[in-house]
Scaffold this motif. Structure first.
Motif, short mmCIF file in Angstrom:
data_model
loop_
_atom_site.label_atom_id
_atom_site.label_comp_id
_atom_site.label_asym_id
_atom_site.label_seq_id
_atom_site.Cartn_x
_atom_site.Cartn_y
_atom_site.Cartn_z
N THR A 157 7.86 31.78 7.06
CA THR A 157 7.45 31.34 8.39
C THR A 157 6.43 30.22 8.24
N GLY A 158 6.57 29.17 9.04
CA GLY A 158 5.61 28.06 8.99
C GLY A 158 5.75 27.15 10.19
N THR A 159 4.78 26.24 10.35
CA THR A 159 4.76 25.31 11.48
C THR A 159 4.97 23.89 10.98
N HIS A 160 5.91 23.18 11.60
CA HIS A 160 6.28 21.83 11.19
C HIS A 160 5.27 20.84 11.75
N THR A 161 4.27 20.47 10.93
CA THR A 161 3.18 19.63 11.41
C THR A 161 3.11 18.26 10.74
N ALA A 162 4.05 17.95 9.83
CA ALA A 162 4.08 16.64 9.18
C ALA A 162 5.55 16.27 8.92
N PRO A 163 5.85 14.98 8.74
CA PRO A 163 7.24 14.57 8.51
C PRO A 163 7.87 15.30 7.33
N PHE A 164 9.17 15.60 7.48
CA PHE A 164 9.89 16.30 6.42
C PHE A 164 11.35 15.85 6.42
N MET A 165 11.83 15.36 5.29
CA MET A 165 13.21 14.90 5.15
C MET A 165 13.56 13.88 6.23
N GLY A 166 12.61 12.98 6.51
CA GLY A 166 12.84 11.93 7.49
C GLY A 166 12.68 12.34 8.93
N VAL A 167 12.26 13.58 9.17
CA VAL A 167 12.12 14.07 10.55
C VAL A 167 10.63 14.14 10.91
N PRO A 168 10.20 13.46 11.97
CA PRO A 168 8.79 13.52 12.38
C PRO A 168 8.39 14.95 12.74
N ALA A 169 7.09 15.22 12.68
CA ALA A 169 6.58 16.55 13.02
C ALA A 169 6.99 16.96 14.43
N THR A 170 7.45 18.19 14.57
CA THR A 170 7.84 18.71 15.89
C THR A 170 6.79 19.66 16.46
N GLY A 171 5.90 20.17 15.61
CA GLY A 171 4.91 21.14 16.07
C GLY A 171 5.49 22.52 16.31
N LEU A 198 14.96 22.65 8.73
CA LEU A 198 15.26 21.81 9.88
C LEU A 198 16.32 22.45 10.77
N GLN A 199 17.32 23.07 10.16
CA GLN A 199 18.35 23.74 10.95
C GLN A 199 17.75 24.87 11.76
N SER A 200 16.76 25.56 11.19
CA SER A 200 16.10 26.64 11.92
C SER A 200 15.28 26.10 13.09
N LEU A 201 14.92 24.80 13.02
CA LEU A 201 14.23 24.15 14.13
C LEU A 201 15.20 23.56 15.13
N GLY A 202 16.51 23.72 14.87
CA GLY A 202 17.54 23.17 15.75
C GLY A 202 17.92 21.75 15.39
N ILE A 203 17.55 21.31 14.17
CA ILE A 203 17.85 19.96 13.71
C ILE A 203 18.89 20.06 12.61
N ARG A 204 20.04 19.45 12.81
CA ARG A 204 21.13 19.63 11.87
C ARG A 204 21.39 18.39 11.03
N HIS A 205 21.90 18.64 9.82
CA HIS A 205 22.29 17.57 8.92
C HIS A 205 23.81 17.50 8.87
N ALA A 258 8.74 8.47 18.45
CA ALA A 258 8.62 8.74 19.89
C ALA A 258 9.95 9.24 20.45
N LEU A 259 11.06 8.62 20.02
CA LEU A 259 12.38 9.06 20.49
C LEU A 259 12.66 10.49 20.03
N PHE A 260 12.34 10.78 18.79
CA PHE A 260 12.64 12.10 18.25
C PHE A 260 11.90 13.19 19.01
N ALA A 261 10.68 12.88 19.43
CA ALA A 261 9.86 13.88 20.12
C ALA A 261 10.18 13.99 21.60
N SER A 262 10.95 13.05 22.14
CA SER A 262 11.21 13.03 23.58
C SER A 262 12.30 14.02 23.98
N THR A 263 12.27 14.39 25.25
CA THR A 263 13.33 15.22 25.81
C THR A 263 14.42 14.37 26.46
#
Length: 315
Positions: free
Chosen positions: A84-98, A129-136, A215-220
């Motif tokens: 378990t952890g919180t995504h607070t910094a970029p990882f594998m090219g994905v900006p932090a989602t919090g 990332l997949q667990s965060l809903g981000i797929r490769h 900014a795009l990645f974090a937007s809804t």
């Protein structure tokens, strides 16, 4: 033997994964240790595993890993765990989602002289990332070889040939927009396509190195503006690295706040539904929530040049 090995696994994993003390792994694995990912087919040695752990901990600094069970059968063992952890910094090219993530996996190991010699894991970093809903797009980025996906360049065209192929494709010119802290952001994009009309889905492909990407990645929501023949200066503005691209641009907000550029041939606002990772780019799949169409003819782009669509002759 079983209890000793179980305790060693729990203690070493806690030190390495929870505290970043990756050198502790040296007491648990053999000198010729090899780790194979079942999902990607890639193999790694101890040094590479240690680097992966540190990269994950940098992106998920509060990571906590629990060894749920260790089942030993002679010289083989299965390790079941939860992280378990919180995504607070970029990882594998994905900006932090919090966002907080919880992921589970199992490792199947071969034991020699009380140490792990070989390890097959059902998990790799992309699972976070997949667990965060981000797929490769793993299947699209590799070649199937005996059931294992591997990278292959042997039967791919030369890079310059691919560039030449892409230059032959005629497209419109779009500017993709969003807001970050109330400030409008945008970039010029020609990788746009309609996916379906029912439901109304569109896609855009955004390079991860773009200043607008986080900014795009974090937007809804995002805006997609099809530029008109009269907006050549606008193209130059949004293709640049200007700090304030909207300084001299007239625009209005869509229903969800996305900037829609005045004078465009057409504009829409869409809700971001999926973000697929494709190495250097992210593919955004979006559901259209608002659209505007004008009578102004769109601009046309091909091989680095812009054309007036009204001057085209019909075949």
């Amino acid at each position: 033997m079983q209890q000793t090995f179980e305790s060693a696994v729990a203690n070493v994993w806690q030190a390495a994964w929870d505290r970043g003390e990756v050198e502790a792994l040296e007491t648990l694995v053999s000198d010729d240790y090899l780790r194979v990912s079942k999902s990607s087919g890639k193999a790694a040695n101890l040094s590479q595993l240690q680097g992966e752990i540190l990269a994950i901990r940098e992106a998920f600094p509060d990571l906590v890993t629990t060894v749920d069970a260790v089942v030993v059968d002679g010289t083989s063992a299965a390790i079941f765990w939860t992280s378990t952890g919180t995504h607070t910094a970029p990882f594998m090219g994905v900006p932090a989602t919090g966002r907080q993530v919880q992921t589970r996996g199992s490792n199947f190991v071969t034991i020699e002289a009380g140490r792990i010699k070989q390890e097959t894991v059902t998990w790799d970093g992309s699972e976070l990332l997949q667990s965060l809903g981000i797929r490769h797009l793993g299947d699209a980025l590799g070649e199937a070889d005996g059931g294992v996906v591997v990278d292959s360049l042997s039967d791919e065209p030369d890079l310059e040939v691919m560039k030449g192929f892409n230059r032959q494709f005629v497209t419109g010119v779009t500017v993709v927009t969003t807001k970050e802290g109330g400030v409008p952001k945008g970039l010029a994009v020609n990788a746009y396509a309609s996916v379906s009309l029912e439901p109304p889905l569109v896609m855009v492909c955004i390079q991860k190195t773009s200043s607008t990407y986080p900014a795009l990645f974090a937007s809804t929501h995002l805006g997609i503006n099809i530029l008109s023949n009269e907006q050549k200066p606008t193209v130059s503005t949004f293709a640049s690295k200007s700090a304030d691209k909207f300084a001299e641009i007239d625009w209005h907000a869509g229903p969800h706040g996305s900037p829609l550029i005045d004078g465009s041939s057409a504009a829409l606002e869409a809700e971001i539904r999926e973000r697929f990772q494709a190495k250097t780019h992210t593919i955004f799949i979006c559901r259209v929530r608002h659209a505007e169409v004008s009578e102004t003819a769109p601009m046309v782009y091909q091989a680095g040049r812009f054309f007036d669509s009204e001057g085209l002759s019909q075949l």
